[in-house]
Design a protein around this motif. Structure first.
Motif, mmCIF file in Angstrom:
data_model
loop_
_atom_site.group_PDB
_atom_site.id
_atom_site.type_symbol
_atom_site.label_atom_id
_atom_site.label_comp_id
_atom_site.label_asym_id
_atom_site.label_seq_id
_atom_site.Cartn_x
_atom_site.Cartn_y
_atom_site.Cartn_z
ATOM 1 N N LYS A 101 -27.658 -17.907 -23.631
ATOM 2 C CA LYS A 101 -27.433 -16.476 -23.382
ATOM 3 C C LYS A 101 -28.748 -15.716 -23.424
ATOM 4 C CE LYS A 101 -23.859 -14.623 -23.189
ATOM 5 N NZ LYS A 101 -22.962 -14.275 -22.090
ATOM 6 N N ARG A 102 -28.818 -14.706 -22.586
ATOM 7 C CA ARG A 102 -29.951 -13.777 -22.605
ATOM 8 C C ARG A 102 -29.415 -12.420 -23.022
ATOM 9 N NH1 ARG A 102 -33.366 -13.161 -17.981
ATOM 10 N NH2 ARG A 102 -31.534 -12.221 -17.059
ATOM 11 N N ALA A 103 -30.324 -11.525 -23.369
ATOM 12 C CA ALA A 103 -29.898 -10.194 -23.801
ATOM 13 C C ALA A 103 -30.878 -9.150 -23.303
ATOM 14 C CB ALA A 103 -29.788 -10.134 -25.321
ATOM 15 N N THR A 104 -30.366 -7.955 -23.122
ATOM 16 C CA THR A 104 -31.191 -6.792 -22.804
ATOM 17 C C THR A 104 -31.058 -5.813 -23.958
ATOM 18 O OG1 THR A 104 -30.863 -7.042 -20.424
ATOM 19 C CG2 THR A 104 -31.515 -4.857 -21.203
ATOM 20 N N VAL A 105 -32.190 -5.294 -24.412
ATOM 21 C CA VAL A 105 -32.178 -4.272 -25.450
ATOM 22 C C VAL A 105 -32.429 -2.939 -24.756
ATOM 23 C CG1 VAL A 105 -33.171 -3.470 -27.620
ATOM 24 C CG2 VAL A 105 -33.064 -5.929 -27.132
ATOM 25 N N GLU A 106 -31.463 -2.040 -24.884
ATOM 26 C CA GLU A 106 -31.546 -0.715 -24.271
ATOM 27 C C GLU A 106 -32.096 0.276 -25.295
ATOM 28 O OE1 GLU A 106 -27.524 0.279 -23.337
ATOM 29 O OE2 GLU A 106 -27.481 -0.964 -21.544
ATOM 30 N N GLY A 107 -33.124 1.026 -24.911
ATOM 31 C CA GLY A 107 -33.665 2.057 -25.783
ATOM 32 C C GLY A 107 -33.181 3.433 -25.350
ATOM 33 N N HIS A 108 -32.784 4.249 -26.331
ATOM 34 C CA HIS A 108 -32.238 5.575 -26.051
ATOM 35 C C HIS A 108 -32.890 6.621 -26.948
ATOM 36 C CE1 HIS A 108 -28.815 3.920 -23.719
ATOM 37 N NE2 HIS A 108 -28.913 2.921 -24.568
ATOM 38 N N ALA A 109 -32.817 7.870 -26.530
ATOM 39 C CA ALA A 109 -33.359 8.991 -27.304
ATOM 40 C C ALA A 109 -32.356 10.139 -27.268
ATOM 41 C CB ALA A 109 -34.692 9.443 -26.718
ATOM 42 N N ASP A 110 -32.567 11.126 -28.143
ATOM 43 C CA ASP A 110 -31.703 12.299 -28.090
ATOM 44 C C ASP A 110 -32.197 13.249 -27.003
ATOM 45 O OD1 ASP A 110 -33.715 14.019 -29.206
ATOM 46 O OD2 ASP A 110 -33.092 13.457 -31.226
ATOM 47 N N GLU A 111 -31.519 14.365 -26.835
ATOM 48 C CA GLU A 111 -31.777 15.264 -25.709
ATOM 49 C C GLU A 111 -33.052 16.085 -25.837
ATOM 50 O OE1 GLU A 111 -28.563 18.076 -25.466
ATOM 51 O OE2 GLU A 111 -29.032 18.942 -27.404
ATOM 52 N N VAL A 154 -24.403 8.877 -26.073
ATOM 53 C CA VAL A 154 -23.050 8.486 -26.481
ATOM 54 C C VAL A 154 -22.343 9.653 -27.144
ATOM 55 C CG1 VAL A 154 -23.491 6.020 -26.699
ATOM 56 C CG2 VAL A 154 -23.846 7.497 -28.662
ATOM 57 N N ALA A 155 -23.110 10.611 -27.633
ATOM 58 C CA ALA A 155 -22.537 11.794 -28.269
ATOM 59 C C ALA A 155 -23.069 13.031 -27.560
ATOM 60 C CB ALA A 155 -22.914 11.830 -29.741
ATOM 61 N N LEU A 156 -22.161 13.845 -27.058
ATOM 62 C CA LEU A 156 -22.560 15.083 -26.413
ATOM 63 C C LEU A 156 -22.556 16.190 -27.454
ATOM 64 C CD1 LEU A 156 -20.506 14.785 -23.105
ATOM 65 C CD2 LEU A 156 -22.882 14.179 -23.510
ATOM 66 N N TRP A 163 -27.418 14.105 -32.146
ATOM 67 C CA TRP A 163 -28.750 13.552 -31.910
ATOM 68 C C TRP A 163 -28.927 12.220 -32.635
ATOM 69 C CZ3 TRP A 163 -31.005 18.931 -33.343
ATOM 70 C CH2 TRP A 163 -30.870 19.804 -32.260
ATOM 71 N N ALA A 164 -28.434 12.137 -33.878
ATOM 72 C CA ALA A 164 -28.585 10.904 -34.664
ATOM 73 C C ALA A 164 -27.891 9.725 -33.990
ATOM 74 C CB ALA A 164 -28.036 11.120 -36.069
ATOM 75 N N LYS A 165 -26.749 9.963 -33.352
ATOM 76 C CA LYS A 165 -26.023 8.886 -32.665
ATOM 77 C C LYS A 165 -26.737 8.445 -31.390
ATOM 78 C CE LYS A 165 -21.529 10.324 -34.396
ATOM 79 N NZ LYS A 165 -20.270 10.995 -34.045
ATOM 80 N N ASN A 166 -27.521 9.335 -30.795
ATOM 81 C CA ASN A 166 -28.193 9.025 -29.527
ATOM 82 C C ASN A 166 -29.561 8.380 -29.705
ATOM 83 O OD1 ASN A 166 -26.059 9.951 -27.932
ATOM 84 N ND2 ASN A 166 -26.743 12.059 -28.117
ATOM 85 N N ARG A 167 -30.136 8.452 -30.890
ATOM 86 C CA ARG A 167 -31.439 7.810 -31.163
ATOM 87 C C ARG A 167 -31.161 6.365 -31.543
ATOM 88 N NH1 ARG A 167 -32.163 12.754 -34.389
ATOM 89 N NH2 ARG A 167 -31.691 11.453 -36.198
ATOM 90 N N ARG A 168 -31.156 5.465 -30.547
ATOM 91 C CA ARG A 168 -30.648 4.116 -30.816
ATOM 92 C C ARG A 168 -31.266 3.077 -29.890
ATOM 93 N NH1 ARG A 168 -27.683 6.545 -27.063
ATOM 94 N NH2 ARG A 168 -26.448 5.326 -25.613
ATOM 95 N N ALA A 169 -31.064 1.824 -30.282
ATOM 96 C CA ALA A 169 -31.335 0.667 -29.423
ATOM 97 C C ALA A 169 -30.072 -0.183 -29.450
ATOM 98 C CB ALA A 169 -32.535 -0.129 -29.921
ATOM 99 N N VAL A 170 -29.583 -0.565 -28.283
ATOM 100 C CA VAL A 170 -28.340 -1.313 -28.147
ATOM 101 C C VAL A 170 -28.647 -2.647 -27.483
ATOM 102 C CG1 VAL A 170 -25.994 -1.294 -27.205
ATOM 103 C CG2 VAL A 170 -27.099 0.855 -27.822
ATOM 104 N N THR A 171 -28.131 -3.722 -28.064
ATOM 105 C CA THR A 171 -28.309 -5.047 -27.480
ATOM 106 C C THR A 171 -27.076 -5.415 -26.675
ATOM 107 O OG1 THR A 171 -29.695 -5.688 -29.350
ATOM 108 C CG2 THR A 171 -28.797 -7.477 -27.997
ATOM 109 N N ILE A 172 -27.311 -5.797 -25.417
ATOM 110 C CA ILE A 172 -26.254 -6.178 -24.475
ATOM 111 C C ILE A 172 -26.534 -7.615 -24.050
ATOM 112 C CG2 ILE A 172 -25.139 -5.657 -22.276
ATOM 113 C CD1 ILE A 172 -24.966 -3.331 -24.217
ATOM 114 N N THR A 173 -25.548 -8.490 -24.163
ATOM 115 C CA THR A 173 -25.763 -9.873 -23.722
ATOM 116 C C THR A 173 -25.540 -9.974 -22.215
ATOM 117 O OG1 THR A 173 -23.495 -10.570 -24.151
ATOM 118 C CG2 THR A 173 -25.078 -10.781 -25.971
ATOM 119 N N ILE A 174 -26.272 -10.879 -21.589
ATOM 120 C CA ILE A 174 -26.143 -11.116 -20.145
ATOM 121 C C ILE A 174 -26.096 -12.614 -19.887
ATOM 122 C CG2 ILE A 174 -27.160 -8.956 -19.368
ATOM 123 C CD1 ILE A 174 -29.831 -10.286 -19.148
ATOM 124 N N ASP A 175 -25.725 -13.004 -18.697
ATOM 125 C CA ASP A 175 -25.588 -14.392 -18.235
ATOM 126 C C ASP A 175 -24.277 -14.979 -18.590
ATOM 127 O OD1 ASP A 175 -28.962 -15.629 -18.386
ATOM 128 O OD2 ASP A 175 -27.951 -14.489 -16.869
#
Length: 175
Positions: A101-111, A154-156, A163-175
Motif C-alpha cells: 500500500k501507498r499513502a498520500t499525506v494531505e496538508g491543510h490550514a485554516d482560513e 472540514v469545519a466551516l 480553525w483548530a479542526k482545519n489545521r491538520r494533516a490527513v493520511t489517505i491510503t492509495i493503490d
C-alpha cells in the motif's frame, strides 16, 4: 401564402433555439467528493463487502486508526508533538502490515492568511508527517504529499474551534 420575411424569422428562431440548446450545460456523470472527505483512489475492489471491511482498504485503514488518520497543529505550526507521534506510529504499523500500500499525506490550514501562505504551510505539515513516517521505517517511495492549504476545510466557521479542526494533516491510503 407565407411571406419570405416570415420564413426568415422562423428560420432565425429555430437556429437561435438550436444554438441555445447546444450551450446548455450538462450535469457531470459523477460529482467530486466533498472537501475533506477521505476517499480512496482504489477502484479495483470495493472496500466494504456486505458488513465486512476488506483488509488493506482505505475503509480498513480508517477503522483501524479510530480517528488517528488525522493529526492536528497549532496556529502557524507544523511540528509533530507527542499526540501526533502516537497517531503516526499507529499509521506506520498499519502501513508496515500492508507493504504494497501507498499513502498520500494531505496538508491543510485554516482560513486565515493568504492562499499562498496556507498552501506552503499545508505542504510543511504534510512533509512533517511524511518525514516522521519515514523516520519510523516506512519507505519514502510509498508516501506522497499534497497541500490543499485552506481550500478544503472540514469545519466551516470563523472561530477558534473551526480553525483548530482545519489545521491538520490527513493520511489517505492509495493503490
Amino acid at each position: 401564402m407565407t411571406s419570405p420575411r416570415t420564413i426568415r424569422t422562423a428560420i432565425l428562431l429555430l437556429a437561435s433555439s438550436a444554438a441555445l440548446a447546444a450551450c446548455a450545460s450538462k450535469a457531470p456523470k459523477q460529482l467530486p467528493p466533498d472537501p475533506g472527505a477521505n476517499v480512496s483512489t482504489n477502484t479495483a475492489q470495493e472496500p466494504v463487502q456486505g458488513n465486512t471491511i476488506t483488509p488493506g482498504s482505505q475503509a480498513d485503514f480508517v477503522a483501524q486508526m479510530m480517528g488517528q488518520d488525522t493529526i492536528y497543529f497549532d496556529t502557524d505550526r507544523y511540528n509533530i508533538d507527542s499526540a501526533d507521534m502516537t497517531a503516526l506510529q499507529a499509521q506506520a504499523q498499519w502501513l508496515a502490515q500492508y507493504p504494497g500500500k501507498r499513502a498520500t499525506v494531505e496538508g491543510h490550514a485554516d482560513e486565515r492568511g493568504t492562499r499562498e501562505y496556507n498552501l506552503a504551510l499545508g505542504e510543511r505539515r504534510a512533509n512533517a508527517a511524511k518525514n516522521y513516517l519515514v523516520s519510523v521505517g516506512i519507505d519514502a517511495a510509498r508516501l506522497s504529499t499534497v497541500s490543499y492549504g485552506k481550500e478544503r476545510p472540514v469545519a466551516l466557521g470563523s472561530d477558534e474551534a473551526s480553525w483548530a479542526k482545519n489545521r491538520r494533516a490527513v493520511t489517505i491510503t492509495i493503490d
